[in-house]
Scaffold this motif. Structure first.
Motif, PDB file in Angstrom:
ATOM      1  N   UNK A  83     155.547  88.568 -28.284  1.00  0.00           N
ATOM      2  CA  UNK A  83     155.375  88.596 -29.495  1.00  0.00           C
ATOM      3  C   UNK A  83     155.361  89.946 -30.115  1.00  0.00           C
ATOM      4  N   UNK A  84     156.009  90.473 -30.898  1.00  0.00           N
ATOM      5  CA  UNK A  84     155.924  91.897 -31.442  1.00  0.00           C
ATOM      6  C   UNK A  84     154.895  91.921 -32.714  1.00  0.00           C
ATOM      7  N   UNK A  85     153.972  92.964 -32.274  1.00  0.00           N
ATOM      8  CA  UNK A  85     152.896  92.985 -33.481  1.00  0.00           C
ATOM      9  C   UNK A  85     152.828  94.512 -33.893  1.00  0.00           C
ATOM     10  N   UNK A  86     151.929  94.654 -34.928  1.00  0.00           N
ATOM     11  CA  UNK A  86     152.290  96.108 -35.693  1.00  0.00           C
ATOM     12  C   UNK A  86     150.639  96.786 -35.154  1.00  0.00           C
ATOM     13  N   UNK A  87     150.863  97.787 -34.784  1.00  0.00           N
ATOM     14  CA  UNK A  87     149.606  98.326 -34.561  1.00  0.00           C
ATOM     15  C   UNK A  87     149.545  99.845 -34.994  1.00  0.00           C
ATOM     16  N   UNK A  88     148.737 100.135 -35.978  1.00  0.00           N
ATOM     17  CA  UNK A  88     148.710 101.643 -36.657  1.00  0.00           C
ATOM     18  C   UNK A  88     150.195 101.916 -37.167  1.00  0.00           C
ATOM     19  N   UNK A  89     151.101 100.699 -37.567  1.00  0.00           N
ATOM     20  CA  UNK A  89     152.276 101.150 -37.880  1.00  0.00           C
ATOM     21  C   UNK A  89     153.472 101.262 -36.805  1.00  0.00           C
ATOM     22  N   UNK A  90     153.019 100.968 -35.750  1.00  0.00           N
ATOM     23  CA  UNK A  90     154.059 101.123 -34.593  1.00  0.00           C
ATOM     24  C   UNK A  90     154.079  99.695 -34.149  1.00  0.00           C
ATOM     25  N   UNK A  91     155.169  99.482 -33.400  1.00  0.00           N
ATOM     26  CA  UNK A  91     155.573  98.320 -32.691  1.00  0.00           C
ATOM     27  C   UNK A  91     154.812  98.319 -31.471  1.00  0.00           C
ATOM     28  N   UNK A  92     154.408  97.082 -31.079  1.00  0.00           N
ATOM     29  CA  UNK A  92     153.729  96.860 -29.862  1.00  0.00           C
ATOM     30  C   UNK A  92     154.137  95.353 -29.126  1.00  0.00           C
ATOM     31  N   UNK A  93     154.029  95.162 -28.052  1.00  0.00           N
ATOM     32  CA  UNK A  93     154.345  93.965 -27.515  1.00  0.00           C
ATOM     33  C   UNK A  93     153.061  93.215 -26.923  1.00  0.00           C
ATOM     34  N   UNK A 147     147.411  84.655 -37.548  1.00  0.00           N
ATOM     35  CA  UNK A 147     146.653  84.724 -38.689  1.00  0.00           C
ATOM     36  C   UNK A 147     145.490  85.722 -38.605  1.00  0.00           C
ATOM     37  N   UNK A 148     145.099  86.224 -37.584  1.00  0.00           N
ATOM     38  CA  UNK A 148     143.969  87.152 -37.423  1.00  0.00           C
ATOM     39  C   UNK A 148     144.592  88.484 -37.977  1.00  0.00           C
ATOM     40  N   UNK A 149     145.935  88.767 -37.747  1.00  0.00           N
ATOM     41  CA  UNK A 149     146.609  89.951 -38.162  1.00  0.00           C
ATOM     42  C   UNK A 149     146.536  90.101 -39.789  1.00  0.00           C
ATOM     43  N   UNK A 150     146.755  88.921 -40.275  1.00  0.00           N
ATOM     44  CA  UNK A 150     146.662  89.013 -41.629  1.00  0.00           C
ATOM     45  C   UNK A 150     145.429  89.330 -42.126  1.00  0.00           C
ATOM     46  N   UNK A 151     144.355  88.690 -41.502  1.00  0.00           N
ATOM     47  CA  UNK A 151     142.953  88.578 -42.078  1.00  0.00           C
ATOM     48  C   UNK A 151     142.535  90.136 -41.835  1.00  0.00           C
ATOM     49  N   UNK A 152     142.688  90.823 -40.652  1.00  0.00           N
ATOM     50  CA  UNK A 152     142.284  92.098 -40.249  1.00  0.00           C
ATOM     51  C   UNK A 152     143.204  93.268 -40.820  1.00  0.00           C
ATOM     52  N   UNK A 153     144.151  92.857 -41.318  1.00  0.00           N
ATOM     53  CA  UNK A 153     145.240  93.573 -41.830  1.00  0.00           C
ATOM     54  C   UNK A 153     145.615  94.734 -40.737  1.00  0.00           C
ATOM     55  N   UNK A 154     146.019  94.049 -39.719  1.00  0.00           N
ATOM     56  CA  UNK A 154     146.540  94.623 -38.620  1.00  0.00           C
ATOM     57  C   UNK A 154     145.657  95.127 -37.405  1.00  0.00           C
ATOM     58  N   UNK A 155     145.781  95.332 -36.452  1.00  0.00           N
ATOM     59  CA  UNK A 155     144.809  96.084 -35.572  1.00  0.00           C
ATOM     60  C   UNK A 155     144.818  97.576 -35.573  1.00  0.00           C
ATOM     61  N   UNK A 156     143.744  98.079 -35.250  1.00  0.00           N
ATOM     62  CA  UNK A 156     143.958  99.754 -35.288  1.00  0.00           C
ATOM     63  C   UNK A 156     144.398 100.453 -34.151  1.00  0.00           C
ATOM     64  N   UNK A 157     144.342  99.770 -33.086  1.00  0.00           N
ATOM     65  CA  UNK A 157     144.682 100.346 -31.839  1.00  0.00           C
ATOM     66  C   UNK A 157     145.120  99.315 -30.762  1.00  0.00           C
ATOM     67  N   UNK A 158     146.013  99.988 -29.670  1.00  0.00           N
ATOM     68  CA  UNK A 158     146.223  98.733 -28.628  1.00  0.00           C
ATOM     69  C   UNK A 158     145.049  98.251 -27.880  1.00  0.00           C
ATOM     70  N   UNK A 159     144.077  99.301 -27.652  1.00  0.00           N
ATOM     71  CA  UNK A 159     142.878  99.056 -26.885  1.00  0.00           C
ATOM     72  C   UNK A 159     142.206  97.880 -27.727  1.00  0.00           C
ATOM     73  N   UNK A 160     142.016  97.966 -29.001  1.00  0.00           N
ATOM     74  CA  UNK A 160     141.192  97.014 -29.951  1.00  0.00           C
ATOM     75  C   UNK A 160     142.044  95.658 -29.860  1.00  0.00           C
TER      76      UNK A 160
END
Length: 207
Positions: A83-93, A147-160
């Motif tokens: 699934x594609x997720x957004x991290x710091x405004x960038x696309x990640x898998x 659901x966590x993405x919405x609550x956390x307002x996206x992840x800050x980094x791939x490591x996080x």
């Protein structure tokens, strides 16, 4: 007679039960750190969201590793889904491997899509199958992350994201309710999950 304090909680002002409860709330439910702070405050526990964050960082992965060791052996069939997720405004898998029972075996966050590398997260002894049932379980396993993405307002980094989801999915495995489970069976399974959590977090030995 006072109960013995587990060594991992040494130098912490709050009891093991409180720390364990806060960590479980954070990883089990779609709650922000401030929401956990408020829920603890409702119980008369004045604990800052930053303290909850530090507890999650210190104890989360250790608890997850112990949960992984204590759960039943995974199924012999698995499916890998992305699934594609957004991290710091960038696309990640985000890749998840799920067995036929819906148990998350492992996860991997990539900044560039590499299916070959993602498949290395799976044990070579299990069989890879792709059919509708397994696909649905893999796709459903991504829903809590959304659901966590919405609550956390996206992840800050791939490591996080990797650190958080590695713990989040193992806690989810422990408290997962299989489909078509009768209420009585679910209560029994849930009670066992709470017992395992108490053992993993050291609460059982401190009681």
């Amino acid at each position: 007679m006072t109960s013995k304090r587990p060594p991992c909680y040494a130098r912490h002002r709050f009891p093991a039960e409180v720390i364990s409860h806060a960590v479980r709330l954070y990883f089990r439910f779609p709650l922000s750190l401030r929401m956990v702070e408020e829920m603890l405050a409702a119980r008369g526990l004045l604990i800052s969201h930053e303290t909850v964050r530090q507890w999650a960082l210190k104890f989360g992965q250790s608890f997850a590793n112990q949960i992984r060791r204590r759960l039943s052996a995974p199924g012999d069939k698995w499916h890998l889904d992305e699934v594609v997720i957004s991290i710091a405004g960038r696309k990640h898998w985000l890749w998840r491997a799920v067995d036929q029972h819906g148990v998350v075996l492992d996860i991997l966050v990539q900044s560039r899509r590499n299916a070959k590398a993602a498949k290395r997260i799976i044990m070579p002894s299990v069989e890879h199958r792709q059919h509708k049932g397994l696909n649905n379980r893999a796709e459903n396993s991504h829903q809590p992350t959304r659901r966590r993405e919405r609550v956390m307002k996206c992840f800050r980094s791939a490591g996080q994201a990797q650190r958080f989801l590695s713990v989040h999915d193992q806690v989810g495995n422990l408290f997962r309710r299989p489909a078509n489970t009768k209420a009585a069976d679910h209560r029994q399974t849930r009670a066992r999950a709470f017992q395992v959590w108490a053992e993993v977090t050291g609460i059982a030995s401190a009681a």
